[in-house]
Write an enzyme that holds these catalytic residues in place. Structure first.
Site, PDB file in Angstrom:
ATOM      1  N   THR A 125       0.838  -1.063  -0.042  1.00  0.00           N
ATOM      2  CA  THR A 125      -0.154   0.100   0.077  1.00  0.00           C
ATOM      3  C   THR A 125       0.954   1.300   0.158  1.00  0.00           C
ATOM      4  O   THR A 125       2.055   1.305   0.515  1.00  0.00           O
ATOM      5  CB  THR A 125      -0.781   0.083   1.181  1.00  0.00           C
ATOM      6  N   ASP A 126       0.228   2.425  -0.506  1.00  0.00           N
ATOM      7  CA  ASP A 126       1.173   3.794  -0.427  1.00  0.00           C
ATOM      8  C   ASP A 126       1.201   4.238   0.969  1.00  0.00           C
ATOM      9  O   ASP A 126       1.848   4.955   1.167  1.00  0.00           O
ATOM     10  CB  ASP A 126       0.203   4.622  -1.422  1.00  0.00           C
ATOM     11  N   GLU A 127       0.338   3.487   1.909  1.00  0.00           N
ATOM     12  CA  GLU A 127       0.472   3.980   3.402  1.00  0.00           C
ATOM     13  C   GLU A 127       1.685   3.850   3.906  1.00  0.00           C
ATOM     14  O   GLU A 127       2.126   4.560   4.854  1.00  0.00           O
ATOM     15  CB  GLU A 127      -0.810   3.384   4.200  1.00  0.00           C
ATOM     16  N   TYR A 150      -1.234  -0.288  11.327  1.00  0.00           N
ATOM     17  CA  TYR A 150      -1.609  -0.916   9.862  1.00  0.00           C
ATOM     18  C   TYR A 150      -0.389  -0.866   8.789  1.00  0.00           C
ATOM     19  O   TYR A 150       0.185  -1.771   8.433  1.00  0.00           O
ATOM     20  CB  TYR A 150      -3.001  -0.652   9.343  1.00  0.00           C
ATOM     21  N   LYS A 154       2.682  -3.347   7.338  1.00  0.00           N
ATOM     22  CA  LYS A 154       2.656  -3.539   5.853  1.00  0.00           C
ATOM     23  C   LYS A 154       3.864  -3.301   5.508  1.00  0.00           C
ATOM     24  O   LYS A 154       4.676  -3.928   4.608  1.00  0.00           O
ATOM     25  CB  LYS A 154       1.707  -2.663   5.040  1.00  0.00           C
ATOM     26  N   PRO A 205     -19.902   9.660   9.061  1.00  0.00           N
ATOM     27  CA  PRO A 205     -19.350   9.926   9.925  1.00  0.00           C
ATOM     28  C   PRO A 205     -17.714  10.594   9.266  1.00  0.00           C
ATOM     29  O   PRO A 205     -17.055   9.649   9.121  1.00  0.00           O
ATOM     30  CB  PRO A 205     -18.758   9.133  10.945  1.00  0.00           C
ATOM     31  N   TYR A 207     -14.421  12.210   9.099  1.00  0.00           N
ATOM     32  CA  TYR A 207     -13.494  12.483  10.189  1.00  0.00           C
ATOM     33  C   TYR A 207     -12.923  13.877   9.893  1.00  0.00           C
ATOM     34  O   TYR A 207     -12.624  14.630   8.780  1.00  0.00           O
ATOM     35  CB  TYR A 207     -12.230  11.527  10.007  1.00  0.00           C
ATOM     36  N   ARG A 214      -7.252  11.495  -0.786  1.00  0.00           N
ATOM     37  CA  ARG A 214      -7.037  10.255  -1.281  1.00  0.00           C
ATOM     38  C   ARG A 214      -7.161  10.184  -2.619  1.00  0.00           C
ATOM     39  O   ARG A 214      -7.712  10.926  -3.378  1.00  0.00           O
ATOM     40  CB  ARG A 214      -8.023   9.222  -0.557  1.00  0.00           C
ATOM     41  N   ASP A 274     -11.380  13.414  14.739  1.00  0.00           N
ATOM     42  CA  ASP A 274     -10.350  12.908  13.763  1.00  0.00           C
ATOM     43  C   ASP A 274      -9.676  11.712  14.228  1.00  0.00           C
ATOM     44  O   ASP A 274      -9.709  11.185  15.118  1.00  0.00           O
ATOM     45  CB  ASP A 274      -9.309  14.032  13.476  1.00  0.00           C
TER      46      ASP A 274
HETATM   47  P1  NAD Z   1      -9.802  -6.988   3.241  1.00  0.00           P
HETATM   48  O1  NAD Z   1      -9.847  -6.774   4.387  1.00  0.00           O
HETATM   49  O2  NAD Z   1     -11.132  -6.736   2.262  1.00  0.00           O
HETATM   50  O3  NAD Z   1      -9.267  -8.619   2.887  1.00  0.00           O
HETATM   51  C1  NAD Z   1      -8.359  -9.370   3.576  1.00  0.00           C
HETATM   52  C2  NAD Z   1      -8.651 -10.730   3.515  1.00  0.00           C
HETATM   53  O4  NAD Z   1      -7.770 -11.571   4.093  1.00  0.00           O
HETATM   54  C3  NAD Z   1      -9.937 -11.209   4.044  1.00  0.00           C
HETATM   55  O5  NAD Z   1     -10.676 -12.024   3.256  1.00  0.00           O
HETATM   56  C4  NAD Z   1      -9.374 -11.779   5.233  1.00  0.00           C
HETATM   57  O6  NAD Z   1     -10.528 -12.876   5.703  1.00  0.00           O
HETATM   58  C5  NAD Z   1      -8.162 -12.396   4.891  1.00  0.00           C
HETATM   59  N1  NAD Z   1      -7.261 -12.859   5.990  1.00  0.00           N
HETATM   60  C6  NAD Z   1      -6.871 -12.173   7.100  1.00  0.00           C
HETATM   61  N2  NAD Z   1      -6.095 -12.767   7.819  1.00  0.00           N
HETATM   62  C7  NAD Z   1      -5.708 -14.008   7.321  1.00  0.00           C
HETATM   63  C8  NAD Z   1      -4.788 -14.808   7.756  1.00  0.00           C
HETATM   64  N3  NAD Z   1      -4.196 -14.804   8.574  1.00  0.00           N
HETATM   65  N4  NAD Z   1      -5.019 -16.162   6.861  1.00  0.00           N
HETATM   66  C9  NAD Z   1      -5.522 -16.072   5.599  1.00  0.00           C
HETATM   67  N5  NAD Z   1      -6.280 -14.976   5.115  1.00  0.00           N
HETATM   68  C10 NAD Z   1      -6.516 -14.014   5.996  1.00  0.00           C
HETATM   69  O7  NAD Z   1      -8.510  -6.330   2.248  1.00  0.00           O
HETATM   70  P2  NAD Z   1      -8.423  -5.946   0.751  1.00  0.00           P
HETATM   71  O8  NAD Z   1      -8.863  -4.168   0.793  1.00  0.00           O
HETATM   72  O9  NAD Z   1      -9.129  -6.730  -0.135  1.00  0.00           O
HETATM   73  O10 NAD Z   1      -6.716  -5.585   0.793  1.00  0.00           O
HETATM   74  C11 NAD Z   1      -6.065  -6.748   0.247  1.00  0.00           C
HETATM   75  C12 NAD Z   1      -4.658  -6.329   0.336  1.00  0.00           C
HETATM   76  O11 NAD Z   1      -4.550  -5.193  -0.464  1.00  0.00           O
HETATM   77  C13 NAD Z   1      -4.193  -6.173   1.581  1.00  0.00           C
HETATM   78  O12 NAD Z   1      -2.851  -6.610   1.713  1.00  0.00           O
HETATM   79  C14 NAD Z   1      -3.989  -4.691   1.823  1.00  0.00           C
HETATM   80  O13 NAD Z   1      -2.884  -4.383   2.578  1.00  0.00           O
HETATM   81  C15 NAD Z   1      -3.862  -4.349   0.389  1.00  0.00           C
HETATM   82  N6  NAD Z   1      -4.233  -2.869  -0.092  1.00  0.00           N
HETATM   83  C16 NAD Z   1      -5.632  -2.535   0.034  1.00  0.00           C
HETATM   84  C17 NAD Z   1      -5.890  -1.362  -0.379  1.00  0.00           C
HETATM   85  C18 NAD Z   1      -7.468  -1.019  -0.452  1.00  0.00           C
HETATM   86  O14 NAD Z   1      -7.719   0.287  -0.664  1.00  0.00           O
HETATM   87  N7  NAD Z   1      -8.264  -1.673  -0.134  1.00  0.00           N
HETATM   88  C19 NAD Z   1      -5.093  -0.605  -0.745  1.00  0.00           C
HETATM   89  C20 NAD Z   1      -3.711  -0.855  -0.772  1.00  0.00           C
HETATM   90  C21 NAD Z   1      -3.177  -1.943  -0.575  1.00  0.00           C
HETATM   91  O1  TDX Z   2     -15.625   6.805   8.979  1.00  0.00           O
HETATM   92  C1  TDX Z   2     -14.898   7.227   8.261  1.00  0.00           C
HETATM   93  N1  TDX Z   2     -14.726   8.527   7.835  1.00  0.00           N
HETATM   94  C2  TDX Z   2     -13.850   9.057   7.451  1.00  0.00           C
HETATM   95  O2  TDX Z   2     -13.502  10.437   7.187  1.00  0.00           O
HETATM   96  C3  TDX Z   2     -13.759   6.552   7.334  1.00  0.00           C
HETATM   97  C4  TDX Z   2     -13.915   4.882   7.671  1.00  0.00           C
HETATM   98  C5  TDX Z   2     -12.934   7.073   6.825  1.00  0.00           C
HETATM   99  N2  TDX Z   2     -12.701   8.375   6.651  1.00  0.00           N
HETATM  100  C6  TDX Z   2     -11.641   8.988   5.941  1.00  0.00           C
HETATM  101  C7  TDX Z   2     -10.256   8.378   6.611  1.00  0.00           C
HETATM  102  C8  TDX Z   2      -9.261   8.535   5.239  1.00  0.00           C
HETATM  103  O3  TDX Z   2      -8.805  10.050   5.194  1.00  0.00           O
HETATM  104  O4  TDX Z   2     -11.673   8.587   4.897  1.00  0.00           O
HETATM  105  C9  TDX Z   2     -10.416   8.487   4.230  1.00  0.00           C
HETATM  106  C10 TDX Z   2     -10.249   6.757   3.453  1.00  0.00           C
HETATM  107  O5  TDX Z   2     -10.368   6.101   4.926  1.00  0.00           O
HETATM  108  P1  TDX Z   2     -10.260   4.522   4.726  1.00  0.00           P
HETATM  109  O6  TDX Z   2     -11.375   3.972   3.805  1.00  0.00           O
HETATM  110  O7  TDX Z   2     -10.336   3.836   6.010  1.00  0.00           O
HETATM  111  O8  TDX Z   2      -8.980   4.265   4.080  1.00  0.00           O
HETATM  112  P2  TDX Z   2      -7.565   4.593   4.231  1.00  0.00           P
HETATM  113  O9  TDX Z   2      -7.451   4.747   5.917  1.00  0.00           O
HETATM  114  O10 TDX Z   2      -7.114   5.620   3.393  1.00  0.00           O
HETATM  115  O11 TDX Z   2      -6.942   3.046   3.901  1.00  0.00           O
HETATM  116  C11 TDX Z   2      -7.200   2.500   2.764  1.00  0.00           C
HETATM  117  O12 TDX Z   2      -6.431   2.634   1.743  1.00  0.00           O
HETATM  118  C12 TDX Z   2      -5.093   1.914   1.581  1.00  0.00           C
HETATM  119  C13 TDX Z   2      -7.443   1.256   2.788  1.00  0.00           C
HETATM  120  O13 TDX Z   2      -8.135   0.846   4.054  1.00  0.00           O
HETATM  121  C14 TDX Z   2      -5.806   0.377   3.341  1.00  0.00           C
HETATM  122  O14 TDX Z   2      -6.088  -0.943   3.399  1.00  0.00           O
HETATM  123  C15 TDX Z   2      -4.918   0.576   2.086  1.00  0.00           C
HETATM  124  O15 TDX Z   2      -3.844   0.263   2.582  1.00  0.00           O
END
Ligand code: NAD
Ligand code: TDX
Length: 339
Positions: A125-127, A150, A154, A205, A207, A214, A274
């Site tokens: 992730t970019d985080e 988190y 990563k 909600p 923050y 983003r 926040d």
């Molecule tokens: P998600 O939370 O929707 O899915 C994660 C999955 O991993 C779930 O199905 C969960 O059951 C499984 N899991 C958790 N712990 C496990 C374990 N110990 N063994 C096997 N499976 C397990 O997450 P996502 O949004 O689909 O993200 C997928 C990947 O991409 C992650 O590595 C996340 O860090 C990365 N990522 C996500 C985003 C985003 O915006 N969603 C952005 C950047 C990177």
């Molecule tokens: O209730 C909310 N209110 C709010 O203002 C939530 C859940 C989020 N936010 C804000 C926080 C962030 O600035 O919205 C933005 C996006 O929040 P999230 O959806 O929680 O994403 P973020 O924290 O940016 O992280 C996501 O992108 C990078 C994914 O959850 C990560 O798994 C990924 O690595």
């Protein structure tokens, strides 16, 4: 080609399995997931009918189980997406983040190396780069500076993967993408939470001042990038994956767009306290993957958001089932003290 996808019942993992089943019909795909709160087998139901995709419920941090799986599976390629993925949950409790994201990744790496896996793509992730000011963008050489537990977990897993490339000549690449959105997105994250809350007439909600920025990447565009990295990427390299040019937006603009598409009032927005150490802005420079692998994001934000809103309108039972039981306890805990 025998392929393992970890985290396959989650948001991006399930989209990736659908994408691969369509784009590479001759691949045998093993979809692995522990089915934590975020994993949902329904996300895979349409592809599990086919003989080309099979599902295993396993924990990536279970060393014995992983070694057995790799011994039997003889995988050529691994896409590693399994993770604890929600920043707010990592702030409440970090243990599972370290166990799955750090230890689990190392267990997987060891099993993959021991059984001669030819290619490994680690989805990050970019985080890991931390927070940006109002200008500039992350490049692959930007120093890692994670702020949340988190993101720190990563970053640690990225470094273990890159160390395996250097120490053991392991053929792995790391991808770092911006925020994804699209179908099957768990409704704890901003976009699916706000779409479903608005549909239910509940408050949204937002923050802080709502001005955190983003950059949004449509999930299918991400899957396309991952396939290119798997097939054409170079070992030991990191690839940044970013959204379309119109997709870098403050959260309040995203919120307005969702409410407008659903025809709902902006009165539903509720400014709340926040997130601690809330990263102000993420932006990705993805010129490396464009130059080296010919990938660019294809889906404009408006188009992707409309497709996403439509999916949530058409799949109400999917998210209504999730937004009950343990989800409600989490919601109460996360939002109770935000004012
Ligand atoms: P998600 O939370 O929707 O899915 C994660 C999955 O991993 C779930 O199905 C969960 O059951 C499984 N899991 C958790 N712990 C496990 C374990 N110990 N063994 C096997 N499976 C397990 O997450 P996502 O949004 O689909 O993200 C997928 C990947 O991409 C992650 O590595 C996340 O860090 C990365 N990522 C996500 C985003 C985003 O915006 N969603 C952005 C950047 C990177
Ligand atoms: O209730 C909310 N209110 C709010 O203002 C939530 C859940 C989020 N936010 C804000 C926080 C962030 O600035 O919205 C933005 C996006 O929040 P999230 O959806 O929680 O994403 P973020 O924290 O940016 O992280 C996501 O992108 C990078 C994914 O959850 C990560 O798994 C990924 O690595």
């Amino acid at each position: 080609m025998k392929v393992l996808v970890t985290g396959a019942a989650g948001f991006i993992g399930s989209n990736l399995v659908h994408f691969l089943a369509q784009e590479r019909p001759d691949w045998q795909i093993t979809a692995l997931d522990l089915l934590t709160y975020a994993g949902n087998l329904k996300n895979l139901s349409s592809v599990l009918d086919s003989k080309r995709v099979s599902f295993v419920k396993l924990d990536i941090a279970d060393d014995k189980a992983m070694r057995r799986l790799f011994e039997e599976g003889k995988f050529d390629l691994v896409f590693h997406l399994a993770a604890e993925s929600h920043v707010d949950r990592s702030i409440m409790s970090s243990f599972e983040f370290v166990r799955t994201n750090v230890l689990g990744t190392q267990v997987l790496l060891d099993a993959a190396r021991a059984h001669g896996v030819g290619r490994f793509v680690h989805i990050s992730t970019d985080e890991v780069y931390g927070s940006l000011g109002p200008t500039g963008a992350f490049v692959e050489t930007t120093p890692l500076d994670p702020t949340s537990p988190y993101a720190a977990s990563k970053a640690a897993s990225d470094l273990m993967v890159l160390a395996a490339c250097k120490t053991h000549n392991f053929n792995a690449s790391v991808t770092r993408c911006t925020n994804n959105y699209g179908p099957f997105h768990f409704p704890e994250k901003l976009i699916p939470l706000f779409i479903t809350n608005a549909m239910e007439g509940k408050k949204l909600p937002l923050y802080g001042d709502g001005m955190n920025v983003r950059s949004w990447l449509y999930v299918t565009d991400h899957c396309d990038a991952l396939l290119r990295v798997a097939e054409k990427g170079t070992a030991g390299e990191v690839y940044n994956i970013g959204g379309s040019e119109d997709a870098e937006l403050p959260n309040r603009e995203v919120t307005f767009a969702i409410l407008d598409m659903l025809g709902k009032s902006r009165d539903l927005i509720q400014p709340v306290g926040d997130r601690p150490a809330h990263d102000r802005r993420y932006a990705i420079d993805h010129s490396k993957i464009t130059r080296d692998l010919g990938w660019t994001p294809r889906t404009p934000f408006k188009v992707g958001l409309e497709q996403t809103v439509t999916w949530y309108l058409e799949n109400r039972s999917w998210w209504e089932e999730i937004k009950s039981g343990a989800y409600l306890s989490y919601y109460e805990k996360n939002y109770a003290n935000r004012g």
